[in-house]
Design an enzyme around this catalytic site. Structure first.
Site, PDB file in Angstrom:
ATOM      1  CG  ASP A   1      -2.326  -0.725   0.931  1.00  0.00           C
ATOM      2  OD1 ASP A   1      -2.564  -0.839  -0.181  1.00  0.00           O
ATOM      3  OD2 ASP A   1      -2.891  -1.303   1.940  1.00  0.00           O
TER       4      ASP A   1
ATOM      5  NE  ARG B   1      -1.099   1.603   3.866  1.00  0.00           N
ATOM      6  CZ  ARG B   1      -1.538   2.927   3.331  1.00  0.00           C
ATOM      7  NH1 ARG B   1      -2.798   3.113   3.499  1.00  0.00           N
ATOM      8  NH2 ARG B   1      -0.912   3.580   2.734  1.00  0.00           N
TER       9      ARG B   1
ATOM     10  CG  HIS C   1      -8.021   7.336   4.711  1.00  0.00           C
ATOM     11  ND1 HIS C   1      -7.246   6.761   3.795  1.00  0.00           N
ATOM     12  CD2 HIS C   1      -7.290   7.257   5.890  1.00  0.00           C
ATOM     13  CE1 HIS C   1      -6.402   5.964   4.486  1.00  0.00           C
ATOM     14  NE2 HIS C   1      -6.455   6.373   5.804  1.00  0.00           N
TER      15      HIS C   1
ATOM     16  CB  CYS D   1      -5.073   7.357  -2.406  1.00  0.00           C
ATOM     17  SG  CYS D   1      -6.668   7.268  -1.581  1.00  0.00           S
TER      18      CYS D   1
HETATM   19  N1  ARG Z   1      -5.389   0.196   0.972  1.00  0.00           N
HETATM   20  C1  ARG Z   1      -4.916   1.270   1.589  1.00  0.00           C
HETATM   21  C2  ARG Z   1      -5.732   1.538   2.926  1.00  0.00           C
HETATM   22  O1  ARG Z   1      -6.697   0.896   2.974  1.00  0.00           O
HETATM   23  C3  ARG Z   1      -5.676   2.587   0.814  1.00  0.00           C
HETATM   24  C4  ARG Z   1      -5.620   3.948   1.224  1.00  0.00           C
HETATM   25  C5  ARG Z   1      -5.846   5.067   0.376  1.00  0.00           C
HETATM   26  N2  ARG Z   1      -5.260   6.193   0.800  1.00  0.00           N
HETATM   27  C6  ARG Z   1      -5.954   7.189   1.056  1.00  0.00           C
HETATM   28  N3  ARG Z   1      -5.490   8.587   1.174  1.00  0.00           N
HETATM   29  N4  ARG Z   1      -7.464   7.398   1.064  1.00  0.00           N
HETATM   30  O2  ARG Z   1      -5.308   1.936   3.702  1.00  0.00           O
END
Ligand code: ARG
Length: 277
Positions: A76, A101, A176, A270
């Site tokens: 990610d 992450r 987010h 993102c």
């Molecule tokens: N797969 C990532 C997560 O769930 C996607 C992040 C997307 N980033 C964002 N700024 N909305 O953390």
């Protein structure tokens, strides 16, 4: 007269500095939001091509793009927005919610240290950088509910010396803040009300009476995960209704195709961390 107009427009549309991370190790191998399905996976080659398209779109607009090296095992990391929040040259580091992450936080922080940014602050509280912090001229909007701890909003305010306004997210698809709202310029936003609590919807109506209000169709293709430089809006190509309204408001729409990254819950914003010197 036409010359004057051009000068005005160029002056208004500031050159931006973005940090991006090539999706060399991108995959959907765990599920930490409702968009992610590890059984379905994603096509990395397509993701890389689409990401190159986004990077080229920024460069064609005259923006500067810096790159951070992707790290194997961090699928990610392409979502650079989550790596930090940079306002007035101050770098507020991310501290991720999910262990999958966690290592991205130090990796991004390290990039800023190595590139001479100062001050760089390792956050004490959980926050996912620009995923949940969006900066306008006189305030920072901050999301909470799924990822960023509301206590981090206060920590960021203290570190940045800018007022931070907390907004509560209630729909897991919009986990987010940057999946539900984007700044159009320094003083106005576009957003999908359904992603927010009743109280936060009221705050948004009060702060931005002239906002672009998007509907669910645009939100569910991550149309609100867009990047505006005040003149041009780089936005997912499928967000048709929202694009129309933006044009009506005088913005120049730059559609991009990022369907493969959407399988991880991400769009143009993102993939983009803005560095505000
Ligand atoms: N797969 C990532 C997560 O769930 C996607 C992040 C997307 N980033 C964002 N700024 N909305 O953390």
């Amino acid at each position: 007269m036409p010359i004057l107009t051009t000068t005005f427009l160029v002056g208004f549309s500031m050159t931006r500095h973005y940090l991006m991370c090539r999706p060399e190790y991108f995959s959907v191998e765990y599920a930490i939001n409702p968009w992610m399905d590890p059984d379905a996976g994603a096509d990395r080659e397509v993701a890389i091509r689409q990401w190159e398209g986004l990077k080229s779109a920024y460069e064609a607009l005259g923006h500067r793009v810096s790159l951070i090296d992707p790290v194997e095992g961090l699928p990610d990391m392409v979502f650079a927005a989550n790596g930090a929040l940079v306002v007035g040259g101050r770098v507020y580091g991310a501290r991720f919610t999910h262990p999958e992450r966690a290592a991205e936080g130090p990796a991004y922080l390290d990039w800023f240290v190595r590139n001479g940014y100062d001050p760089v602050h390792a956050a004490a509280f959980t926050n996912e950088g620009e995923g949940d912090f969006l900066t306008l001229d006189h305030l920072v909007l901050a999301g909470t509910g799924f990822r960023t701890d509301v206590v981090a909003h206060g920590e960021a305010q203290e570190f940045l010396g800018r007022p931070v306004v907390s907004l509560r997210l209630v729909d897991p698809r919009f986990y987010h803040l940057d999946t539900a709202l984007f700044p159009l310029n320094g003083h106005n936003v576009a957003y999908f009300p359904g992603a927010f609590s009743k109280g936060s919807q009221e705050v948004l109506r009060n702060l931005f009476p002239d906002a672009v209000v998007a509907d669910e169709d645009d939100a569910t293709v991550l149309g609100l995960n867009a990047v505006s430089d005040g003149t041009h809006v780089v936005i997912n190509s499928e967000a048709a209704g929202l694009q129309l309204e933006l044009k009506r408001r005088g913005f120049e729409v730059v559609p991009v195709e990022l369907s493969e990254l959407r399988k991880s819950g991400g769009g143009p914003k993102c993939c983009t961390l803005e560095i505000r010197e």
